[in-house]
Design a protein around this motif. Structure first.
Motif, PDB file in Angstrom:
ATOM      1  N   LEU A   1      37.527   1.091  38.832  1.00  0.00           N
ATOM      2  CA  LEU A   1      36.278   1.735  39.260  1.00  0.00           C
ATOM      3  C   LEU A   1      35.064   0.863  38.927  1.00  0.00           C
ATOM      4  CD1 LEU A   1      34.707   4.220  40.300  1.00  0.00           C
ATOM      5  CD2 LEU A   1      34.893   5.193  38.006  1.00  0.00           C
ATOM      6  N   GLY A   2      34.914   0.515  37.660  1.00  0.00           N
ATOM      7  CA  GLY A   2      33.698  -0.191  37.234  1.00  0.00           C
ATOM      8  C   GLY A   2      33.819  -1.699  37.146  1.00  0.00           C
ATOM      9  N   ASN A   3      35.063  -2.212  37.160  1.00  0.00           N
ATOM     10  CA  ASN A   3      35.344  -3.651  36.952  1.00  0.00           C
ATOM     11  C   ASN A   3      34.823  -4.138  35.597  1.00  0.00           C
ATOM     12  OD1 ASN A   3      34.584  -6.862  38.587  1.00  0.00           O
ATOM     13  ND2 ASN A   3      36.444  -6.228  37.577  1.00  0.00           N
ATOM     14  N   ILE A   4      34.855  -3.240  34.601  1.00  0.00           N
ATOM     15  CA  ILE A   4      34.488  -3.700  33.255  1.00  0.00           C
ATOM     16  C   ILE A   4      35.571  -3.402  32.206  1.00  0.00           C
ATOM     17  CG2 ILE A   4      31.969  -3.761  33.550  1.00  0.00           C
ATOM     18  CD1 ILE A   4      31.934  -1.011  32.050  1.00  0.00           C
ATOM     19  N   CYS A   5      36.482  -2.461  32.480  1.00  0.00           N
ATOM     20  CA  CYS A   5      37.506  -2.131  31.468  1.00  0.00           C
ATOM     21  C   CYS A   5      38.907  -2.578  31.877  1.00  0.00           C
ATOM     22  CB  CYS A   5      37.524  -0.629  31.180  1.00  0.00           C
ATOM     23  SG  CYS A   5      35.973   0.003  30.515  1.00  0.00           S
ATOM     24  N   ARG A   6      39.482  -1.919  32.890  1.00  0.00           N
ATOM     25  CA  ARG A   6      40.886  -2.165  33.228  1.00  0.00           C
ATOM     26  C   ARG A   6      41.134  -3.416  34.052  1.00  0.00           C
ATOM     27  NH1 ARG A   6      41.576   3.605  35.829  1.00  0.00           N
ATOM     28  NH2 ARG A   6      39.409   3.055  36.299  1.00  0.00           N
TER      29      ARG A   6
ATOM     30  N   HIS B   1      28.218  -1.452  37.509  1.00  0.00           N
ATOM     31  CA  HIS B   1      28.152  -2.487  36.463  1.00  0.00           C
ATOM     32  C   HIS B   1      28.107  -3.904  37.035  1.00  0.00           C
ATOM     33  CE1 HIS B   1      28.756   0.469  33.297  1.00  0.00           C
ATOM     34  NE2 HIS B   1      29.644   1.036  34.101  1.00  0.00           N
TER      35      HIS B   1
ATOM     36  N   ASP C   1      41.881   5.499  32.513  1.00  0.00           N
ATOM     37  CA  ASP C   1      40.539   4.937  32.339  1.00  0.00           C
ATOM     38  C   ASP C   1      40.138   5.071  30.873  1.00  0.00           C
ATOM     39  OD1 ASP C   1      37.884   4.324  32.347  1.00  0.00           O
ATOM     40  OD2 ASP C   1      37.347   5.677  33.980  1.00  0.00           O
TER      41      ASP C   1
HETATM   42  P1  4NP Z   1      36.963   0.718  34.610  1.00  0.00           P
HETATM   43  O1  4NP Z   1      36.315   1.801  33.628  1.00  0.00           O
HETATM   44  O2  4NP Z   1      37.030   1.368  35.975  1.00  0.00           O
HETATM   45  O3  4NP Z   1      38.318   0.492  34.021  1.00  0.00           O
HETATM   46  O4  4NP Z   1      36.077  -0.498  34.574  1.00  0.00           O
HETATM   47  C1  4NP Z   1      35.099   2.434  33.881  1.00  0.00           C
HETATM   48  C2  4NP Z   1      33.927   1.777  33.628  1.00  0.00           C
HETATM   49  C3  4NP Z   1      32.727   2.402  33.844  1.00  0.00           C
HETATM   50  C4  4NP Z   1      32.700   3.710  34.325  1.00  0.00           C
HETATM   51  C5  4NP Z   1      33.886   4.358  34.591  1.00  0.00           C
HETATM   52  C6  4NP Z   1      35.089   3.710  34.372  1.00  0.00           C
HETATM   53  N1  4NP Z   1      31.483   4.373  34.518  1.00  0.00           N
HETATM   54  O5  4NP Z   1      31.493   5.555  34.861  1.00  0.00           O
HETATM   55  O6  4NP Z   1      30.421   3.758  34.336  1.00  0.00           O
END
Ligand code: 4NP
Length: 154
Positions: free
Chosen positions: A9-14, A42, A122
């Motif tokens: 979703l955010g391209n910062i965690c997974r 992000h 997530d």
């Molecule tokens: P990601 O995690 O999809 O694994 O990068 C998230 C990062 C940010 C958000 C949700 C999930 N957010 O809501 O900002």
């Protein structure tokens, strides 16, 4: 050159973890790995500090990655597009132009028969243990993906 894109979703965690881990298992002359998010929240940011920390603990540096949003032209650039969860999958498929685009998209955990829940959870609102768990399942699955890509000679 085979190109693989990891999407969350955010391209910062997974997906930054999946990007860094798979990249560490493949040679850069034959494979290109990248990651993106379906949302733009992000864009331009470094991965979440917890993803950076967990990766670093396992000898992988993802700190130079920068978040970007998934775009329709990614269907042309990439051979394999891996969605971290079912919601990401639906968001990617909603941008597909034809069956060729759709055929490139897969749930990342579909490559791992030992894990029954096909969503990478997530960890954004979780703690460091949630990031460790994501690292572990992404690591195990990336090993299987790398093996498959290398043996296919792709
Ligand atoms: P990601 O995690 O999809 O694994 O990068 C998230 C990062 C940010 C958000 C949700 C999930 N957010 O809501 O900002």
């Amino acid at each position: 050159m085979t190109r693989i894109l990891m999407v969350c979703l955010g391209n910062i965690c997974r997906s930054p973890l999946a990007h860094g881990i798979l990249e560490s298992k493949l040679t850069s002359n034959a494979f290109y790995v990248d990651s993106a998010g379906t949302a733009a929240y992000h864009v331009g940011n470094q991965p979440d500090y917890r993803s950076i920390k967990v990766a670093s603990k396992h000898g992988i540096d993802i700190s130079t990655q920068s978040a970007r949003q998934f775009k329709v032209s990614d269907f042309d650039t990439f051979d394999h597009i891996y969605a971290m969860d079912a919601s990401n999958y639906t968001n990617i498929i909603s941008l597909a132009r034809n069956n060729n685009d759709i055929g490139k998209v897969k749930l990342f955990l579909e490559e791992n028969p030992s894990i029954s829940n096909k969503n990478v959870p997530d960890p954004y609102y979780g703690d460091i243990d949630d990031f460790e768990y994501v690292f572990d399942i992404v690591e195990a699955t990336s090993t299987l993906i790398a093996r498959k890509l290398i043996s296919a000679g792709l």
